[in-house]
Design an enzyme around this catalytic site. Structure first.
Site, PDB file in Angstrom:
ATOM      1  N   ASP A  45       7.013   1.360   8.158  1.00  0.00           N
ATOM      2  CA  ASP A  45       5.902   2.326   8.242  1.00  0.00           C
ATOM      3  C   ASP A  45       6.431   3.753   8.174  1.00  0.00           C
ATOM      4  OD1 ASP A  45       7.119   1.837  10.713  1.00  0.00           O
ATOM      5  OD2 ASP A  45       5.264   1.933  11.877  1.00  0.00           O
ATOM      6  N   ASP A  55       6.246   1.029  -5.419  1.00  0.00           N
ATOM      7  CA  ASP A  55       5.081   1.680  -6.035  1.00  0.00           C
ATOM      8  C   ASP A  55       4.920   3.106  -5.499  1.00  0.00           C
ATOM      9  OD1 ASP A  55       4.381  -0.540  -7.541  1.00  0.00           O
ATOM     10  OD2 ASP A  55       2.263  -0.470  -6.969  1.00  0.00           O
ATOM     11  N   TYR A 112       7.141 -13.870   0.029  1.00  0.00           N
ATOM     12  CA  TYR A 112       6.636 -14.326  -1.272  1.00  0.00           C
ATOM     13  C   TYR A 112       6.913 -15.815  -1.490  1.00  0.00           C
ATOM     14  CZ  TYR A 112       5.410  -9.861  -3.540  1.00  0.00           C
ATOM     15  OH  TYR A 112       4.825  -8.685  -3.909  1.00  0.00           O
ATOM     16  N   LYS A 114      11.257  -4.134   9.601  1.00  0.00           N
ATOM     17  CA  LYS A 114      10.265  -3.999  10.680  1.00  0.00           C
ATOM     18  C   LYS A 114      10.842  -4.707  11.904  1.00  0.00           C
ATOM     19  CE  LYS A 114       6.215  -2.698  12.222  1.00  0.00           C
ATOM     20  NZ  LYS A 114       5.875  -1.283  12.446  1.00  0.00           N
ATOM     21  N   ASP A 156       8.057  -4.290  -2.673  1.00  0.00           N
ATOM     22  CA  ASP A 156       6.912  -4.222  -3.588  1.00  0.00           C
ATOM     23  C   ASP A 156       6.103  -2.962  -3.300  1.00  0.00           C
ATOM     24  OD1 ASP A 156       4.955  -5.136  -5.480  1.00  0.00           O
ATOM     25  OD2 ASP A 156       3.714  -5.764  -3.777  1.00  0.00           O
TER      26      ASP A 156
HETATM   27  C1  IPM Z   1       5.706  -6.161  -8.997  1.00  0.00           C
HETATM   28  C2  IPM Z   1       4.339  -6.780  -9.031  1.00  0.00           C
HETATM   29  C3  IPM Z   1       4.496  -8.273  -8.762  1.00  0.00           C
HETATM   30  C4  IPM Z   1       5.054  -8.437  -7.377  1.00  0.00           C
HETATM   31  C5  IPM Z   1       3.219  -9.098  -8.960  1.00  0.00           C
HETATM   32  C6  IPM Z   1       2.619  -8.889 -10.328  1.00  0.00           C
HETATM   33  C7  IPM Z   1       3.485 -10.558  -8.724  1.00  0.00           C
HETATM   34  O1  IPM Z   1       3.487  -6.139  -8.142  1.00  0.00           O
HETATM   35  O2  IPM Z   1       6.574  -6.572  -9.785  1.00  0.00           O
HETATM   36  O3  IPM Z   1       5.899  -5.250  -8.193  1.00  0.00           O
HETATM   37  O4  IPM Z   1       4.297  -8.423  -6.388  1.00  0.00           O
HETATM   38  O5  IPM Z   1       6.262  -8.600  -7.252  1.00  0.00           O
HETATM   39 MG    MG Z   2       4.321  -4.421  -7.230  1.00  0.00          MG
END
Ligand code: IPM
Ligand code: MG
Length: 361
Positions: A226, A254, A143, A194, A250
């Protein structure tokens, strides 16, 4: 003297202002109940800030955040700003805030509540009892690594570049947070990388292995990313605490969030070495339902609870809020995202009111 906390509110975009309003009411009420006081100041971030100032995070807003005891963020982003150049996008404001406050440790719990087992897209026996903490490195890795950008090669072709890099000290400090976190939970830490392909991951793995010697009570394991993604949906109960870099975190956070049925339920905390922490729901700004009183405010409210626990040292008030969330779910109240048969569908404000009632009991 009663303790007073200065909290900067960043309502942001989309459903942000609606869910933030609920969190503010909840905080005001628990402050009264637990005998401390809160002073709120608002600042702009994301699209709201772009519209007002041309910039997704102004120096002034960052300064306000730095001057406070904690920062509570709702959500940023929306279609309206998606085609702006990168430095003018809402996400850049959020990254600037994380970097500006040096918030290298992102804690993302994914805990399935018994009331919501049925809301998961996975079978109940797979998700029942899932309780995972993802510790994501937040201010380094691909990032932020340099060089980055879209360049032109000698042949005139375009070339997009990002750099995944970690210094040893960056790995060690997130590693320590993760080992400490695992120690307070189930004592198991899985480091995800990885290392079969990436040198940066090999260093990550070496450092985690080295650090493990300092935490003999924590059982360390390693997975390639993975495989980790596959294991998360195959048998999530094998995980207790996960530590990983920015990009893998990230993605995996999710996936872990979805095990719990709705990303609308999950809070997060971002912490630095010192200074104010940032507390925000894992979900986004849901522009499709913004302003319609349909949003689920529970992740925002649970983020306020995390703020009380990790940022302001008011664990009892945090417990109280978490219990109230369970109480409204037990009473059968649901917002659209977690709705199931036989439950009572509420809008954002009504869910907030139900929470306030539960807190008064
Ligand atoms: C998160 C989001 C952010 C990230 C974006 C909105 C920049 O997806 O907080 O997980 O990628 O960190
Ligand atoms: Mg995210």
């Amino acid at each position: 003297m009663t303790q007073n906390y200065r909290i900067t509110l960043l309502p942001g975009d989309g459903i942000g202002p609606e869910i933030m309003a609920i969190a503010v009411d909840v905080l005001n009420l628990v402050a009264e109940q637990f005998n401390f006081s809160v002073t709120f100041q608002e600042a702009l971030i994301g699209g709201a800030s772009i519209d007002a100032t041309g910039d997704p995070l102004t120096a002034e807003a960052l300064h306000r955040c730095r001057q406070s005891d904690a920062v509570l963020l709702a959500a940023i982003g929306g279609y309206k700003w998606d085609s702006l150049p990168r430095e003018k996008r809402p996400e850049t404001g959020l990254l600037g805030l994380r970097a500006g406050l040096n918030l290298f440790a992102n804690l993302r719990p994914a805990t399935i509540l018994p009331q919501l087992v049925g809301a998961s897209s996975l079978k109940p026996e797979i998700v029942d009892g899932v309780d995972i903490m993802v510790v994501r490195e937040l201010t380094g890795g691909v990032y932020f690594g340099q060089p980055k950008g879209i360049f032109e090669t000698e042949t005139g072709e375009k070339r997009g570049v990002n750099t995944m890099a970690y210094n040893q000290s960056e790995i060690d400090r997130i590693g320590r947070v993760a080992f400490e976190t695992a120690r307070k939970r189930g004592g198991k830490l899985c480091s995800v990388d990885k290392a079969n392909v990436l040198d940066v991951s090999q260093l990550w793995r070496d450092r985690m292995t080295q650090l493990a010697a300092e935490y003999p009570d924590v059982e360390l394991s390693h997975l390639y990313v993975d495989n980790a993604a596959m294991q998360l949906v195959r048998w999530p109960k094998q995980f207790d605490t996960i530590v990983t870099g920015n990009l893998f975190g990230d993605i995996l956070s999710d996936a872990a969030a979805m095990l719990t049925g709705s990303i609308g339920m999950l809070p997060s905390a971002s912490l630095g070495e010192s200074g104010p922490g940032l507390f925000e729901p894992v979900h986004g700004s849901a522009p499709d339902i913004a302003g319609e009183d349909k949003a689920n405010p529970l992740a925002q409210v649970l983020s306020a609870a995390m703020m009380l626990r990790y940022g302001l040292d008011q664990p009892q008030a945090a417990d109280k809020i978490e219990q109230a969330v369970l109480a409204v779910l037990d009473a059968g109240y649901r917002t659209g995202d977690i709705m199931s048969e036989g439950m009572k569908l509420l809008g954002c404000r009504a869910m907030g009111n139900a929470l306030l009632e539960a807190l008064k009991e």
